[in-house]
Enzyme design. Structure first.
Site, mmCIF file in Angstrom:
data_model
loop_
_atom_site.group_PDB
_atom_site.id
_atom_site.type_symbol
_atom_site.label_atom_id
_atom_site.label_comp_id
_atom_site.label_asym_id
_atom_site.label_seq_id
_atom_site.Cartn_x
_atom_site.Cartn_y
_atom_site.Cartn_z
ATOM 1 N N LYS A 262 0.855 -1.194 0.000
ATOM 2 C CA LYS A 262 0.000 0.000 0.000
ATOM 3 C C LYS A 262 0.878 1.227 0.000
ATOM 4 O O LYS A 262 2.016 1.177 0.475
ATOM 5 C CB LYS A 262 -0.885 0.022 1.255
ATOM 6 C CG LYS A 262 -2.111 0.876 1.121
ATOM 7 C CD LYS A 262 -3.229 0.083 0.469
ATOM 8 C CE LYS A 262 -4.534 0.820 0.462
ATOM 9 N NZ LYS A 262 -5.652 -0.110 0.234
HETATM 10 N N1 GLU Z 1 -7.403 0.084 -2.990
HETATM 11 C C1 GLU Z 1 -8.161 -1.115 -3.258
HETATM 12 C C2 GLU Z 1 -8.175 -2.012 -2.036
HETATM 13 O O1 GLU Z 1 -8.014 -1.549 -0.927
HETATM 14 C C3 GLU Z 1 -7.712 -1.823 -4.516
HETATM 15 C C4 GLU Z 1 -6.278 -2.233 -4.565
HETATM 16 C C5 GLU Z 1 -5.851 -2.767 -5.934
HETATM 17 O O2 GLU Z 1 -6.648 -2.821 -6.849
HETATM 18 O O3 GLU Z 1 -4.668 -3.108 -6.032
HETATM 19 O O4 GLU Z 1 -8.422 -3.177 -2.124
#
Ligand code: GLU
Length: 423
Positions: A113
């Site tokens: 993240k």
């Molecule tokens: N931000 C989204 C999540 O928390 C998607 C992450 C992604 O598609 O890599 O799952």
């Protein structure tokens, strides 16, 4: 300087919440429990300074992060968040939840993240672009189509992904569409990606409803957060005959026991950037949102919303976690004692990363699927993952969250064990 409080974070913080969730899964890991410490430490954390020139000629510095919690099952995967409250500790938790989420739905990824501590509403488009490009360049050391693939999260979107893709591509000297997902369609984006997270929330909600005997037709739904996830889920619930009785976002809270008009809410959102001024319901105080009676409560905003006090008050049957980490560990216990089913984030909001995976696969082969193909495959993955987690919960008589962690952490630690320790 950031405080690297890996071991003793405050219990209700995102990282503290994640560590409690790990505590709860350890008794079910059998011989793999010897690797539990792996789950409690991010593999790699990067803190970057992001200086940009503002439109008025001054220079501003922002703090950015990229955390790779696990790369055991494949490249890192996870969004990038722009928010004034972003901290390293929060990004660590969000990265760890990505590890669990990708493993829970069996995608060949680890978890990562990123984030920037910034209020993006205070930036012009040009400043936002400079911020995004400099941040991408700074984290360029550790991202890449086979290393770590960012995507949208809170306050980031397809335009920001396009700038990230372009910046990375310019730095490596060739167009690398697979470095980020959630891109615009002409740049290698996937059909169905924008609505995928909300669609996943709806699909697992429907599966849960079937098992606990709730008829979607006429069911009442309350949604906190009316961004990409909350609004898409609300649309699909409405399409299935449910009523959206309350919606809350950063601009206000509206309530109508007869159901809020979905088209009206959407045009209010697009016209005013929020639903606070919507006329088709009563304005209520933010805290009263938690007293509204419903069958489905969908927290789709930020972490730490369902604390003990709210968990005692809510009048719902199923909590569908569209957000990451909306329920703190004590809130979870209270909801469980009250017989309220919690469908945890790591499965409920996994639809987004699942279609991100489809996008990445399509980019590799430069062969693109129809929206129908995407949705059919997405639904199948969500339904199978939900079934597996439901059966695991049944078998051990544990909450769905712990069951999702059992399924996911077993996969992660099995891979950890089979790969062995280097050197
Ligand atoms: N931000 C989204 C999540 O928390 C998607 C992450 C992604 O598609 O890599 O799952």
């Amino acid at each position: 300087m950031p405080n690297l409080s890996f071991v003793h974070p405050s219990p209700d913080s995102p990282w503290g919440t994640y560590l409690s969730q790990v505590d709860r899964v350890v008794p079910y890991l059998g011989h793999l429990a010897r690797w539990e410490e792996t789950l409690r430490r991010p593999k790699r954390t990067l803190i970057v300074d992001v200086p940009i020139e503002m439109d008025d000629g001054s220079v501003a510095h922002f703090e950015g992060y990229r955390v790779q919690h696990s790369l055991t099952r494949g490249p890192g995967k996870g969004g990038v968040r722009y928010h004034p409250d972003v901290t390293l500790e929060e990004v660590m938790a969000l990265a760890a939840w990505m590890t669990v989420k990708c493993a829970a739905v069996n995608l060949p990824y680890g978890g990562a993240k990123g984030g920037i501590r910034v209020e993006p509403r205070n930036l012009s488009m040009k400043e936002l672009e400079r911020l995004t490009r400099r941040y991408t360049s700074e984290i360029g050391l550790i991202i890449g189509p086979d290393k770590d693939i960012p995507a949208p999260d809170v306050n980031t979107n397809a335009q920001i992904m396009a700038w990230m893709m372009d910046t990375y591509s310019m730095n490596v000297g060739s167009t690398a569409t697979g470095v980020v997902t959630g891109k615009p369609i002409p740049l290698g984006g996937s059909l169905g990606r924008v609505k995928a997270t909300g669609r996943g929330v709806f699909v697992v909600g429907r599966e849960a409803a079937r098992r606990v005997g709730i008829n979607l037709d006429g069911a009442r739904v309350a949604v906190q957060g009316f961004g990409n996830v909350g609004s898409s889920a609300a649309e699909l619930f409405t399409g299935a005959g449910a009523k959206i009785v309350a919606v809350q976002d950063h601009t206000g809270t509206v309530y109508n026991p007869k159901g809020l008009d979905m088209a009206g809410l959407m045009s209010e959102l697009h016209g005013h950037g929020g639903i606070g001024g919507f006329k088709g319901g009563d304005k209520i105080k933010p805290e009263e949102f938690w007293d509204v009676e419903n069958e489905f409560l969908i927290p789709a905003a930020l972490e730490g919303q369902l604390n003990t006090e709210r968990a005692k008050r809510v009048r719902t049957r199923v909590v569908l976690e569209g957000a990451n980490g909306p329920t703190i560990p004590d809130g979870d216990l209270v909801l469980g004692e009250r017989g309220i089913l919690v469908v945890p984030d790591v499965i409920a909001n996994a639809g987004g990363v699942t279609v991100s995976y489809f996008e990445w696969v399509q980019d590799f082969s430069s062969f693109f699927w129809t929206e129908d193909e995407i949705n059919v495959r997405l639904d199948r993955i969500m339904i199978e993952a939900f079934k597996r987690i439901w059966e695991t919960a049944d078998q051990h008589r544990i909450p769905l969250r712990t069951a999702a962690f059992v399924v996911a952490c077993t996969r992660v630690l099995q891979a950890r064990e089979e790969r062995g320790l280097y050197p």
